[in-house]
Structures are given as C-alpha cells and as structure tokens.
Write a protein that holds these residues in place. Structure first.
Motif, PDB file in Angstrom:
ATOM      1  N   GLY A  24       0.813  -1.213   0.000  1.00  0.00           N
ATOM      2  CA  GLY A  24       0.000   0.000   0.000  1.00  0.00           C
ATOM      3  C   GLY A  24       0.845   1.260   0.000  1.00  0.00           C
ATOM      4  N   GLU A  25       0.243   2.344   0.434  1.00  0.00           N
ATOM      5  CA  GLU A  25       0.920   3.640   0.410  1.00  0.00           C
ATOM      6  C   GLU A  25       1.860   3.781   1.604  1.00  0.00           C
ATOM      7  OE1 GLU A  25      -1.061   7.386  -1.098  1.00  0.00           O
ATOM      8  OE2 GLU A  25      -0.939   7.810   1.058  1.00  0.00           O
ATOM      9  N   ILE A  26       3.098   4.153   1.297  1.00  0.00           N
ATOM     10  CA  ILE A  26       4.125   4.356   2.326  1.00  0.00           C
ATOM     11  C   ILE A  26       4.680   5.764   2.159  1.00  0.00           C
ATOM     12  CG2 ILE A  26       6.388   3.614   3.192  1.00  0.00           C
ATOM     13  CD1 ILE A  26       5.754   0.815   2.078  1.00  0.00           C
ATOM     14  N   GLU A  27       4.853   6.451   3.256  1.00  0.00           N
ATOM     15  CA  GLU A  27       5.460   7.782   3.241  1.00  0.00           C
ATOM     16  C   GLU A  27       6.977   7.612   3.281  1.00  0.00           C
ATOM     17  OE1 GLU A  27       5.612  11.811   2.940  1.00  0.00           O
ATOM     18  OE2 GLU A  27       3.746  10.662   2.953  1.00  0.00           O
ATOM     19  N   PHE A  28       7.659   8.150   2.285  1.00  0.00           N
ATOM     20  CA  PHE A  28       9.112   8.085   2.205  1.00  0.00           C
ATOM     21  C   PHE A  28       9.679   9.490   2.359  1.00  0.00           C
ATOM     22  CE2 PHE A  28       7.914   4.238  -0.085  1.00  0.00           C
ATOM     23  CZ  PHE A  28       8.836   3.315   0.383  1.00  0.00           C
ATOM     24  N   PRO A  29      10.342   9.776   3.486  1.00  0.00           N
ATOM     25  CA  PRO A  29      10.958  11.099   3.629  1.00  0.00           C
ATOM     26  C   PRO A  29      12.165  11.252   2.714  1.00  0.00           C
ATOM     27  CG  PRO A  29      11.414   9.743   5.568  1.00  0.00           C
ATOM     28  CD  PRO A  29      10.504   8.948   4.668  1.00  0.00           C
ATOM     29  N   ALA A  30      12.498  12.481   2.401  1.00  0.00           N
ATOM     30  CA  ALA A  30      13.731  12.742   1.654  1.00  0.00           C
ATOM     31  C   ALA A  30      14.907  12.261   2.497  1.00  0.00           C
ATOM     32  CB  ALA A  30      13.857  14.228   1.353  1.00  0.00           C
ATOM     33  N   GLY A  31      15.955  11.822   1.844  1.00  0.00           N
ATOM     34  CA  GLY A  31      17.133  11.348   2.565  1.00  0.00           C
ATOM     35  C   GLY A  31      17.766  10.178   1.839  1.00  0.00           C
ATOM     36  N   TRP A  32      18.385   9.313   2.614  1.00  0.00           N
ATOM     37  CA  TRP A  32      19.203   8.229   2.078  1.00  0.00           C
ATOM     38  C   TRP A  32      18.651   6.877   2.505  1.00  0.00           C
ATOM     39  CZ3 TRP A  32      22.876   9.354  -1.387  1.00  0.00           C
ATOM     40  CH2 TRP A  32      23.182  10.698  -1.515  1.00  0.00           C
ATOM     41  N   TYR A  33      18.653   5.944   1.563  1.00  0.00           N
ATOM     42  CA  TYR A  33      18.103   4.615   1.795  1.00  0.00           C
ATOM     43  C   TYR A  33      19.121   3.552   1.377  1.00  0.00           C
ATOM     44  CZ  TYR A  33      13.588   6.828   2.419  1.00  0.00           C
ATOM     45  OH  TYR A  33      12.557   7.606   2.887  1.00  0.00           O
ATOM     46  N   ALA A  34      19.069   2.423   2.068  1.00  0.00           N
ATOM     47  CA  ALA A  34      19.875   1.260   1.699  1.00  0.00           C
ATOM     48  C   ALA A  34      18.929   0.080   1.538  1.00  0.00           C
ATOM     49  CB  ALA A  34      20.914   0.957   2.780  1.00  0.00           C
ATOM     50  N   TYR A  35      18.871  -0.440   0.322  1.00  0.00           N
ATOM     51  CA  TYR A  35      18.053  -1.615   0.026  1.00  0.00           C
ATOM     52  C   TYR A  35      18.982  -2.791  -0.235  1.00  0.00           C
ATOM     53  CZ  TYR A  35      15.413  -5.089  -2.457  1.00  0.00           C
ATOM     54  OH  TYR A  35      14.870  -6.286  -2.841  1.00  0.00           O
ATOM     55  N   THR A  36      18.782  -3.882   0.485  1.00  0.00           N
ATOM     56  CA  THR A  36      19.619  -5.066   0.319  1.00  0.00           C
ATOM     57  C   THR A  36      18.813  -6.182  -0.326  1.00  0.00           C
ATOM     58  OG1 THR A  36      20.914  -4.439   2.251  1.00  0.00           O
ATOM     59  CG2 THR A  36      21.097  -6.727   1.508  1.00  0.00           C
ATOM     60  N   GLY A  37      19.402  -6.765  -1.378  1.00  0.00           N
ATOM     61  CA  GLY A  37      18.756  -7.848  -2.096  1.00  0.00           C
ATOM     62  C   GLY A  37      19.761  -8.918  -2.480  1.00  0.00           C
ATOM     63  N   SER A  38      19.251  -9.948  -3.139  1.00  0.00           N
ATOM     64  CA  SER A  38      20.144 -11.025  -3.579  1.00  0.00           C
ATOM     65  C   SER A  38      20.065 -11.174  -5.088  1.00  0.00           C
ATOM     66  CB  SER A  38      19.783 -12.345  -2.900  1.00  0.00           C
ATOM     67  OG  SER A  38      18.487 -12.742  -3.259  1.00  0.00           O
ATOM     68  N   ALA A  39      21.156 -11.617  -5.649  1.00  0.00           N
ATOM     69  CA  ALA A  39      21.278 -11.864  -7.086  1.00  0.00           C
ATOM     70  C   ALA A  39      21.968 -13.207  -7.243  1.00  0.00           C
ATOM     71  CB  ALA A  39      22.074 -10.749  -7.747  1.00  0.00           C
ATOM     72  N   LEU A  40      21.228 -14.256  -6.946  1.00  0.00           N
ATOM     73  CA  LEU A  40      21.830 -15.591  -6.897  1.00  0.00           C
ATOM     74  C   LEU A  40      21.504 -16.457  -8.098  1.00  0.00           C
ATOM     75  CD1 LEU A  40      21.076 -16.196  -3.130  1.00  0.00           C
ATOM     76  CD2 LEU A  40      23.295 -15.642  -4.152  1.00  0.00           C
ATOM     77  N   GLY A  41      20.618 -16.001  -8.945  1.00  0.00           N
ATOM     78  CA  GLY A  41      20.234 -16.790 -10.113  1.00  0.00           C
ATOM     79  C   GLY A  41      21.292 -16.772 -11.198  1.00  0.00           C
ATOM     80  N   SER A  42      20.938 -17.309 -12.348  1.00  0.00           N
ATOM     81  CA  SER A  42      21.889 -17.432 -13.455  1.00  0.00           C
ATOM     82  C   SER A  42      22.395 -16.077 -13.956  1.00  0.00           C
ATOM     83  CB  SER A  42      21.261 -18.212 -14.605  1.00  0.00           C
ATOM     84  OG  SER A  42      20.110 -17.529 -15.077  1.00  0.00           O
ATOM     85  N   GLY A  43      21.607 -15.033 -13.809  1.00  0.00           N
ATOM     86  CA  GLY A  43      22.028 -13.701 -14.258  1.00  0.00           C
ATOM     87  C   GLY A  43      22.940 -12.989 -13.275  1.00  0.00           C
ATOM     88  N   GLY A  44      23.007 -13.494 -12.046  1.00  0.00           N
ATOM     89  CA  GLY A  44      23.874 -12.892 -11.038  1.00  0.00           C
ATOM     90  C   GLY A  44      23.610 -11.411 -10.844  1.00  0.00           C
ATOM     91  N   PHE A  45      24.680 -10.658 -10.759  1.00  0.00           N
ATOM     92  CA  PHE A  45      24.576  -9.231 -10.473  1.00  0.00           C
ATOM     93  C   PHE A  45      23.999  -8.414 -11.627  1.00  0.00           C
ATOM     94  CE2 PHE A  45      27.952 -10.025  -7.144  1.00  0.00           C
ATOM     95  CZ  PHE A  45      27.104  -9.794  -6.073  1.00  0.00           C
ATOM     96  N   SER A  46      23.620  -9.070 -12.729  1.00  0.00           N
ATOM     97  CA  SER A  46      22.952  -8.326 -13.794  1.00  0.00           C
ATOM     98  C   SER A  46      21.605  -7.789 -13.318  1.00  0.00           C
ATOM     99  CB  SER A  46      22.781  -9.186 -15.049  1.00  0.00           C
ATOM    100  OG  SER A  46      21.902 -10.252 -14.800  1.00  0.00           O
ATOM    101  N   ARG A  47      21.093  -8.312 -12.222  1.00  0.00           N
ATOM    102  CA  ARG A  47      19.860  -7.777 -11.645  1.00  0.00           C
ATOM    103  C   ARG A  47      20.022  -6.283 -11.328  1.00  0.00           C
ATOM    104  NH1 ARG A  47      16.540 -10.884  -7.223  1.00  0.00           N
ATOM    105  NH2 ARG A  47      16.171 -12.040  -9.112  1.00  0.00           N
TER     106      ARG A  47
END
Length: 148
Positions: A24-47
């Motif tokens: 749903g709707e999320i309020e995002f303040p201005a500033g800095w964000y760190a999103y952590t994910g995985s890239a484990l499939g055949s494409g690897g870091f091409s994600r």
C-alpha cells in the motif's frame, strides 16, 4: 556473471507517499536509503542493471517492492555495494542495527524471509554509507571464517 548479495544506496530528493504493491501507500521522507537484495540466479549481479533501468525510467515493470521506490522520479541510485556470497539477510539486519537515526521501512523487500525489513533510512549520506560498508565487510568476514 558472479552473483551474491547487493545493497543499493539510494538518494531521495523529496518527501512523499509511494504506493508499493500489496504494502500500500508508504510515506518516504527525503534522505538516504539502503536496500539489500540477492542476485543468486543465473544472471547474477545483472539484476542491478535491471534496477538501474527502472530508476532511469527505461523499465516500467514492477515485480518487487524496490521497483516502486526506484520508479519514483525523486529516487536515484547513488552507489552499489556487493558481496559474492548469500548473505542478504545478515547484511540487511546489520545496516544500522539498533543505532539511533537508522529507521526500517517495515515489511519492505522481505516477503520471502523472516526479516522485519530490507530497506533502511538515514537522513545523512555518510552515516548510511559507513553502515552499508561495515555490514558487507562483517558478512564477508563471517563467511570467510565459516569456510576456514
């Protein structure tokens, strides 16, 4: 291409709400964000290339929570930090830990694990970058120690 865990360091120039799929709707303040994910499939870091295309407006497909944040014109990718290991949750949990000023965006990016969030916010770039770097280094050290 090699794969593993990545953290996108994002800059958001303006505050405001974004509708994030089923969250749903999320309020995002201005500033800095760190999103952590995985890239484990055949494409690897091409994600990461896909994430850059969404952020540039070259890809309108929204599969993951991060696509909605990246698809907002006030959000840009500042930096990407990678680790060639499956340490996504360990890195996400370490960024900022319980340190004051690091806020979680609850339920963001973690629908396939037990974490509270894979997205952290801080108003200061330097503090966030230091936390991201430290989290990846700690995960690398822990992985190296486990394989010795």
């Amino acid at each position: 291409m090699a794969g593993g865990t990545y953290t996108l360091v994002l800059k958001r120039d303006a505050s405001g709400p974004i509708t994030v799929g089923a969250l749903g709707e999320i309020e995002f303040p201005a500033g800095w964000y760190a999103y952590t994910g995985s890239a484990l499939g055949s494409g690897g870091f091409s994600r990461i290339d896909r994430h850059r295309a969404v952020a540039a407006g070259d890809n309108d497909t929204r599969h993951w929570h991060i696509d909605y944040l990246l698809g907002d014109t006030t959000t840009t990718i500042e930096r990407v930090v990678t680790t060639e290991a499956d340490v996504e949750c360990a890195v996400a949990q370490r960024i900022g830990g319980s340190t004051a000023g690091f806020d979680r965006v609850d339920s963001f990016g973690c629908s396939d694990c037990d974490c509270r969030s894979h997205l952290r916010y801080h108003e200061r770039r330097d503090r966030l970058l230091d936390a991201v770097t430290a989290a990846h280094e700690a995960a690398r050290d822990e992985t190296a120690a486990a394989t010795e």
